[in-house]
Write an enzyme that holds these catalytic residues in place. Structure first.
Site, mmCIF file in Angstrom:
data_model
loop_
_atom_site.group_PDB
_atom_site.id
_atom_site.type_symbol
_atom_site.label_atom_id
_atom_site.label_comp_id
_atom_site.label_asym_id
_atom_site.label_seq_id
_atom_site.Cartn_x
_atom_site.Cartn_y
_atom_site.Cartn_z
ATOM 1 N N GLU A 1 24.108 16.853 76.412
ATOM 2 C CA GLU A 1 24.469 16.274 75.113
ATOM 3 C C GLU A 1 25.065 14.870 75.195
ATOM 4 O O GLU A 1 24.796 14.021 74.344
ATOM 5 C CB GLU A 1 25.452 17.207 74.382
ATOM 6 C CG GLU A 1 24.803 18.416 73.739
ATOM 7 C CD GLU A 1 24.720 19.625 74.659
ATOM 8 O OE1 GLU A 1 24.873 19.453 75.886
ATOM 9 O OE2 GLU A 1 24.513 20.739 74.158
ATOM 10 N N GLY B 1 22.005 23.587 73.547
ATOM 11 C CA GLY B 1 22.118 24.863 72.825
ATOM 12 C C GLY B 1 21.402 26.012 73.512
ATOM 13 O O GLY B 1 21.759 27.165 73.309
ATOM 14 N N GLU C 1 23.754 27.148 76.048
ATOM 15 C CA GLU C 1 24.869 27.759 75.295
ATOM 16 C C GLU C 1 24.506 29.160 74.812
ATOM 17 O O GLU C 1 25.337 30.070 74.811
ATOM 18 C CB GLU C 1 25.262 26.844 74.128
ATOM 19 C CG GLU C 1 25.926 25.559 74.635
ATOM 20 C CD GLU C 1 26.162 24.529 73.545
ATOM 21 O OE1 GLU C 1 25.175 24.095 72.907
ATOM 22 O OE2 GLU C 1 27.325 24.158 73.311
ATOM 23 N N ALA D 1 19.564 22.355 70.800
ATOM 24 C CA ALA D 1 19.520 22.270 69.342
ATOM 25 C C ALA D 1 18.392 21.297 68.988
ATOM 26 O O ALA D 1 18.026 20.433 69.799
ATOM 27 C CB ALA D 1 20.850 21.745 68.826
#
Ligand code: CAA
Length: 258
Positions: free
Chosen positions: A135, A112, A115, A66
């Site tokens: 993270e 992300g 993910e 992200a």
């Protein structure tokens, strides 16, 4: 919708979506997530598309996570909204898309990025790929389904290790863990993804849609996957593709799925 952060190309019945923010290592900001949703939705609705390949531009990254710059000043509510919105419009959306999605992981797949690969139906990686959920090194946790999908794919123990150490694994280890299906040199990655796509294109699209629904049912609370399989198995008998597939077998010819 005009795209600024992704590019799309169609090759025969395969739609290729490339996340195109190479200077930010293809990090997923909100705009990119919205564009990916739009492109995936369009490809899924396009009758000429049977498979989607997702990849990253450049030679360094699939997606490095992200966009940290975008969320660095968020508060609790904004953080929850970021995760909820992202899960709904991209990560769960990909997992439940009736058109199969192949993630061609061509470099860093972090946070992300991993993910997104894990939400895809099939993952292949280049030898230079590095995968991880870093993270907790930022004081946050995976928010786009990583705590759930990593444990589903590799088991709870390994998931706990990768997440709590914020570690990064190379492509071979990822293959050994069952996180990616195949590893090839980077210059062969797209050919491999397209080869898999072509094999999928030879099969019944309506049966594949049912198969995705049945496999995913195992991971939905309150749904009995065996019952979903029975329903979807039965539904296949009402399709033209079932008639074509079985007739072709009996007539000793190749099926022609439209
Ligand atoms: N968000 C925003 N920008 C990012 C980014 C990210 N996730 N990852 C890399 N970039 C940017 C860098 O800031 C840098 O930009 P500038 O040139 O403007 O400084 C550029 O991409 C190149 O990156 P590096 O200079 O860091 O490249 P490197 O080769 O030295 O390192 C890397 C590569 C190891 C991938 C490193 O960039 C890195 O650690 N990136 C962050 C990885 C990460 O923590 N991802 C998880 C994000 S949080 C998340 O995803 C939450 C969630 O689940 C919802």
């Amino acid at each position: 919708m005009a795209y600024e952060n992704i590019t799309t190309t169609q090759e025969d019945r395969t739609h290729i979506i490339t996340i195109n923010r190479p200077k930010q290592l293809n990090a997923l900001n909100k705009a990119t997530i919205q564009e990916l949703h739009d492109a995936l939705d369009k490809a899924n609705k396009d009758e000429g598309t049977r498979v989607i390949i997702l990849t990253g531009s450049g030679e360094k990254a699939f997606v490095a996570g992200a966009d940290i710059k975008e969320f660095a000043n968020y508060n609790v509510e904004q953080g929850q909204e970021l995760a909820a919105n992202g899960q709904e419009i991209l990560f769960n959306f990909v997992q439940n898309l009736p058109t199969p999605v192949i993630a061609a992981v061509n470099g860093f797949a972090l946070g992300g990025g991993l993910e997104l690969a894990m939400a895809s139906h099939i993952r292949v990686a280049s030898e230079n790929a590095k995968l991880g959920l870093p993270e907790v090194s930022l004081g946050v946790i995976p928010g786009y389904g990583g705590t759930q999908r990593l444990a589903q794919l590799v088991g709870r123990g390994k998931a706990m290790e990768l997440i709590t150490t914020a570690g990064m694994m190379d492509a071979k280890d990822a293959q050994n863990w069952g996180l990616v299906n195949h590893v090839v040199p980077q210059n062969e990655l797209m050919d491999l993804a397209k080869k898999l796509a072509k094999k999928i294109c030879n099969n019944s699209g309506s049966a594949i849609k049912s198969a995705i629904k049945a496999v995913n049912a195992n991971y939905v609370d309150g749904l009995n996957g065996f019952n979903v399989e029975i329903t979807e198995f039965g539904n296949c008998f009402g399709t033209d593709e079932f008639k074509e597939g079985t007739s072709a077998f009996l007539e000793k010819r190749k099926p022609d799925f439209k």
